[in-house]
Design a protein around this motif. Structure first.
Motif, PDB file in Angstrom:
ATOM      1  N   THR A 196       0.818  -1.202   0.000  1.00  0.00           N
ATOM      2  CA  THR A 196       0.000   0.000   0.000  1.00  0.00           C
ATOM      3  C   THR A 196       0.852   1.253   0.000  1.00  0.00           C
ATOM      4  O   THR A 196       1.983   1.235   0.473  1.00  0.00           O
ATOM      5  N   ALA A 197       0.291   2.330  -0.540  1.00  0.00           N
ATOM      6  CA  ALA A 197       0.944   3.630  -0.478  1.00  0.00           C
ATOM      7  C   ALA A 197       0.549   4.300   0.823  1.00  0.00           C
ATOM      8  O   ALA A 197      -0.563   4.117   1.318  1.00  0.00           O
ATOM      9  N   GLY A 198       1.457   5.081   1.382  1.00  0.00           N
ATOM     10  CA  GLY A 198       1.165   5.724   2.651  1.00  0.00           C
ATOM     11  C   GLY A 198       1.570   7.179   2.651  1.00  0.00           C
ATOM     12  O   GLY A 198       2.091   7.711   1.682  1.00  0.00           O
ATOM     13  N   VAL A 199       1.297   7.821   3.775  1.00  0.00           N
ATOM     14  CA  VAL A 199       1.553   9.237   3.950  1.00  0.00           C
ATOM     15  C   VAL A 199       2.420   9.428   5.183  1.00  0.00           C
ATOM     16  O   VAL A 199       2.213   8.778   6.206  1.00  0.00           O
ATOM     17  N   VAL A 200       3.391  10.329   5.073  1.00  0.00           N
ATOM     18  CA  VAL A 200       4.195  10.727   6.224  1.00  0.00           C
ATOM     19  C   VAL A 200       3.987  12.218   6.423  1.00  0.00           C
ATOM     20  O   VAL A 200       4.234  13.008   5.520  1.00  0.00           O
ATOM     21  N   THR A 201       3.525  12.616   7.603  1.00  0.00           N
ATOM     22  CA  THR A 201       3.386  14.025   7.938  1.00  0.00           C
ATOM     23  C   THR A 201       4.380  14.363   9.036  1.00  0.00           C
ATOM     24  O   THR A 201       4.401  13.704  10.077  1.00  0.00           O
ATOM     25  N   GLN A 202       5.206  15.368   8.798  1.00  0.00           N
ATOM     26  CA  GLN A 202       6.209  15.819   9.762  1.00  0.00           C
ATOM     27  C   GLN A 202       5.908  17.269  10.138  1.00  0.00           C
ATOM     28  O   GLN A 202       5.765  18.124   9.268  1.00  0.00           O
ATOM     29  N   THR A 203       5.806  17.553  11.441  1.00  0.00           N
ATOM     30  CA  THR A 203       5.610  18.930  11.878  1.00  0.00           C
ATOM     31  C   THR A 203       6.912  19.478  12.446  1.00  0.00           C
ATOM     32  O   THR A 203       7.837  18.738  12.774  1.00  0.00           O
ATOM     33  N   TYR A 204       6.944  20.794  12.611  1.00  0.00           N
ATOM     34  CA  TYR A 204       8.156  21.506  13.001  1.00  0.00           C
ATOM     35  C   TYR A 204       7.836  22.459  14.149  1.00  0.00           C
ATOM     36  O   TYR A 204       6.684  22.567  14.562  1.00  0.00           O
ATOM     37  N   PRO A 205       8.833  23.175  14.705  1.00  0.00           N
ATOM     38  CA  PRO A 205       8.543  24.111  15.800  1.00  0.00           C
ATOM     39  C   PRO A 205       7.454  25.115  15.425  1.00  0.00           C
ATOM     40  O   PRO A 205       7.444  25.652  14.316  1.00  0.00           O
ATOM     41  N   GLN A 206       6.514  25.331  16.336  1.00  0.00           N
ATOM     42  CA  GLN A 206       5.371  26.226  16.132  1.00  0.00           C
ATOM     43  C   GLN A 206       4.428  25.744  15.037  1.00  0.00           C
ATOM     44  O   GLN A 206       3.608  26.511  14.525  1.00  0.00           O
ATOM     45  N   ASP A 207       4.523  24.479  14.677  1.00  0.00           N
ATOM     46  CA  ASP A 207       3.748  23.913  13.569  1.00  0.00           C
ATOM     47  C   ASP A 207       2.814  22.834  14.110  1.00  0.00           C
ATOM     48  O   ASP A 207       3.234  21.725  14.394  1.00  0.00           O
ATOM     49  N   ILE A 208       1.544  23.177  14.281  1.00  0.00           N
ATOM     50  CA  ILE A 208       0.522  22.243  14.754  1.00  0.00           C
ATOM     51  C   ILE A 208      -0.488  22.064  13.623  1.00  0.00           C
ATOM     52  O   ILE A 208      -0.911  23.036  13.010  1.00  0.00           O
ATOM     53  N   ARG A 209      -0.881  20.805  13.359  1.00  0.00           N
ATOM     54  CA  ARG A 209      -1.789  20.549  12.242  1.00  0.00           C
ATOM     55  C   ARG A 209      -2.930  19.624  12.654  1.00  0.00           C
ATOM     56  O   ARG A 209      -2.812  18.865  13.613  1.00  0.00           O
ATOM     57  N   LEU A 210      -3.996  19.689  11.877  1.00  0.00           N
ATOM     58  CA  LEU A 210      -5.099  18.745  12.033  1.00  0.00           C
ATOM     59  C   LEU A 210      -5.224  17.996  10.717  1.00  0.00           C
ATOM     60  O   LEU A 210      -5.349  18.611   9.664  1.00  0.00           O
ATOM     61  N   ILE A 211      -5.165  16.670  10.790  1.00  0.00           N
ATOM     62  CA  ILE A 211      -5.306  15.857   9.587  1.00  0.00           C
ATOM     63  C   ILE A 211      -6.513  14.944   9.746  1.00  0.00           C
ATOM     64  O   ILE A 211      -6.898  14.578  10.852  1.00  0.00           O
ATOM     65  N   ARG A 212      -7.101  14.581   8.608  1.00  0.00           N
ATOM     66  CA  ARG A 212      -8.257  13.700   8.597  1.00  0.00           C
ATOM     67  C   ARG A 212      -7.882  12.427   7.862  1.00  0.00           C
ATOM     68  O   ARG A 212      -7.437  12.479   6.717  1.00  0.00           O
TER      69      ARG A 212
END
Length: 281
Positions: free
Chosen positions: A71-87
């Motif tokens: 399967t193909a997948g996703v990698v999400t990387q956050t950084y300083p002061q970087d907050i995210r919401l993913i679905r």
């Protein structure tokens, strides 16, 4: 400020390659246009709006892929002061804290939902009794069917705090079952997890982002008014029904929040004095 200097400042924003080229060009065009017209106060608010456009535009999910045999997948990387919401594909929502990496498939398997986490994230897991949701995070594994909880996994520091539902947390030596208000703490020396009362079940950092996906503009404005004092006027009634997609970053001030909404909906929101704003097309 010269345009070259502004371009350098723009490049310093924490984009980290997460924006597609067409979106980055659109954002820069807006910033450059504001600067060329000598609107120093305006371009700074535009830059702030564009910096959070990732979580405000509808229909976009920015990622870099990793490929496996199945399967193909996703990698999400956050950084300083970087907050995210993913679905995720099953409807699960994940608030990802700064300095965190999360890996997940574009589409979950038919019999299970597995992700990997390094760092901290808050999960609102979509209930599915046929597919357990499993988080592999360093020294512990967390298994649920549908609930909300926070997971921390930094090296030997691992902790799970439950807000709703029931959660199973395992180490290589034991397992504990948690319900609302309880936490599991990893003990490195013994390689076990211990059940304790949770000190925090809704982390403060998570509240930096509010999910407004699918809400009307009127509903979003009313939500913002609960924590900010301002007046909002509509040039026409139909503007109230415009649908907002994505997430808003509450670490911005009211002008920046409204600029983000205006940019995403391609409308105009102007201040008219005394904390009053007017929206028009």
């Amino acid at each position: 400020m010269k345009l070259n200097g502004l371009k350098e400042e723009w490049d310093e924003l924490p984009q980290k390659g997460i924006f597609p080229e067409d979106i980055k060009l659109r954002m820069w065009d807006v910033v450059a246009s504001a600067t060329i017209n000598k609107r120093r106060n305006i371009y700074r608010s535009v830059m702030a709006a564009c910096a959070v456009l990732l979580i405000s535009l509808a229909g976009f999910q920015f990622y870099f892929g990793f490929q496996s045999v199945k399967t193909a997948g996703v990698v999400t990387q956050t950084y300083p002061q970087d907050i995210r919401l993913i679905r995720l594909s099953d409807g699960t929502r994940v608030w990802v804290n700064e300095n965190t990496q999360i890996e997940y498939p574009e589409k979950f398997a038919d019999n299970e939902r597995i992700i990997k986490l390094k760092g901290e994230a808050f999960f609102e897991v979509a209930r599915d009794t046929t597919r357990p949701f499993i988080i592999s995070s360093g020294n512990i594994k967390t298994t649920v069917l549908g609930t909300s909880f926070d997971v921390k996994a930094y090296g030997n520091i691992a902790e799970v705090n439950v807000r709703t539902g029931k959660v199973k947390v395992e180490s290589s030596q034991n397992a504990v079952f948690l319900e609302r208000g309880y936490a599991a703490i990893f003990v490195p020396k013994e390689n076990i997890v211990q059940k304790r009362k949770a000190l925090v079940i809704d982390p403060e950092w998570k509240n930096s982002l509010i999910d407004v996906d699918g809400l009307s503009l009127e509903a979003v404005i009313e939500k913002l008014k609960t924590n900010h004092g301002f007046t909002f006027k509509y040039a026409s009634e139909d503007l109230k029904k415009l649908q907002v997609k994505g997430t808003l970053d509450t670490r911005q001030g009211v002008p920046e929040l409204l600029q983000t909404i205006a940019f995403a909906l391609e409308i105009t929101i102007k201040p008219v004095g005394n904390d009053t704003y007017v929206v028009s097309r």
